[in-house]
Enzyme design. Structure first.
Site, mmCIF file in Angstrom:
data_model
loop_
_atom_site.group_PDB
_atom_site.id
_atom_site.type_symbol
_atom_site.label_atom_id
_atom_site.label_comp_id
_atom_site.label_asym_id
_atom_site.label_seq_id
_atom_site.Cartn_x
_atom_site.Cartn_y
_atom_site.Cartn_z
ATOM 1 N N THR A 41 0.853 -1.180 0.000
ATOM 2 C CA THR A 41 0.000 0.000 0.000
ATOM 3 C C THR A 41 0.893 1.235 0.000
ATOM 4 O O THR A 41 2.109 1.128 0.152
ATOM 5 C CB THR A 41 -0.919 0.029 1.240
ATOM 6 O OG1 THR A 41 -1.857 1.079 1.113
ATOM 7 C CG2 THR A 41 -0.111 0.230 2.499
ATOM 8 N N ALA A 52 -5.465 -5.593 6.393
ATOM 9 C CA ALA A 52 -6.688 -4.780 6.380
ATOM 10 C C ALA A 52 -7.591 -5.102 7.566
ATOM 11 O O ALA A 52 -8.165 -4.198 8.186
ATOM 12 C CB ALA A 52 -7.436 -4.997 5.062
#
Length: 283
Positions: free
Chosen positions: A77, A125
């Site tokens: 990310t 996540a």
């Protein structure tokens, strides 16, 4: 998580300790947390593990390189945040990966804790989402109990305390907590080892090195709002262009003493066309 409502009342209105409350429910061996949380209810955010099992030792065969069974977190990310004279800018991409597979292009990596606090998501996540939602809950409880908002420093410390208790148990978290309080803007980095740092600029994730390259070149404290937003957007875009684990859209937030505001959601393909056009004009 166990429902600790009865035990919470017992601890608040009697001399019983948390250990005595839990043992009264038939649990023989209770390990109390090694930290003193800022908020009473944070004490009850503990997962119960089977008796006689050391969680850290249990996960080692699945995470070390020599074992035949492996749980390897392959994630990527790009997230960033920085302070400048006009407030705080937060920018993130939206791609979720599972190894080389792109699982999603529309992940919301900015977690809106309350109108004056934002958290970002890097790492697992599920881990980031769960613990920052727990943080949002405790921030609201603090506000109701104390009739004032929790400070950015206290919120980041609370998150650090909660996840430090599970250090070595497989959590994967790298988050930035940003916000405004009575002392002004605050920006903190917190990870799954319980590390807690404060600085004027952070970038977290597999594409953070590319983002830092753009930020270091263009950052100034006296940026105006338009320049600051453009810098953050460019930094995320360049990271998505070079890092295969980052992509999707660029979500851009701006925060002042009046709270956070979502500025834009822009597809990185559109940004590529925009910057290529600008580059052509410059040449």
């Amino acid at each position: 998580l166990i429902n600790y409502s009865k035990m919470a009342l017992a601890q608040r209105y009697s001399a019983l300790t948390l250990k005595e409350c839990l043992q009264g429910d038939g649990m023989k061996e209770i390990k109390e947390p090694a930290f003193s949380p800022l908020i009473d209810c944070a004490l009850y955010d503990q997962f119960v593990v089977p008796a006689g099992v050391d969680p850290i030792e249990f996960v080692k065969p699945f995470t070390n390189t020599s074992g035949h069974m492996k749980i390897k977190f392959c994630h990527g990310t790009t997230t960033l945040a920085f302070k400048y004279n006009g407030g705080i800018v937060v920018a993130v991409d939206s791609r979720a990966t599972a190894g080389t597979w792109i699982a999603s292009q529309t992940v919301k990596k900015v977690i809106e804790i309350n109108p004056y606090l934002l958290g970002t998501m890097a790492g697992g996540a599920a881990d980031c989402g769960f613990w920052e939602r727990r943080l949002a809950y405790h921030c609201r409880v603090y506000e109701l109990n104390n009739k004032r908002r929790i400070s950015v420093a206290a919120a980041s410390k609370l998150l650090s305390n909660m996840i430090y208790y599970y250090k070595g148990m497989g959590l994967s978290i790298g988050t930035m907590i940003s916000g405004y309080d009575t002392k002004g803007p605050g920006l903190y980095y917190v990870d799954s080892d319980g590390t807690r740092l404060t600085h004027h600029m952070f970038s977290v994730g597999s594409g953070s090195l590319y983002a830092y390259g753009v930020l270091d070149n263009g950052y100034r404290e006296d940026l105006n709002k338009e320049e600051a937003l453009d810098l953050a957007q460019r930094a995320i875009f360049h990271a998505t262009h070079r890092d295969v684990y980052s992509g999707g859209v660029v979500n851009l937030y701006h925060m002042t003493e009046e709270g956070w505001e979502k500025i834009s959601t822009t597809d990185v393909t559109d940004l590529y066309d925009k910057y290529q056009t600008e580059k052509g004009r410059a040449s």
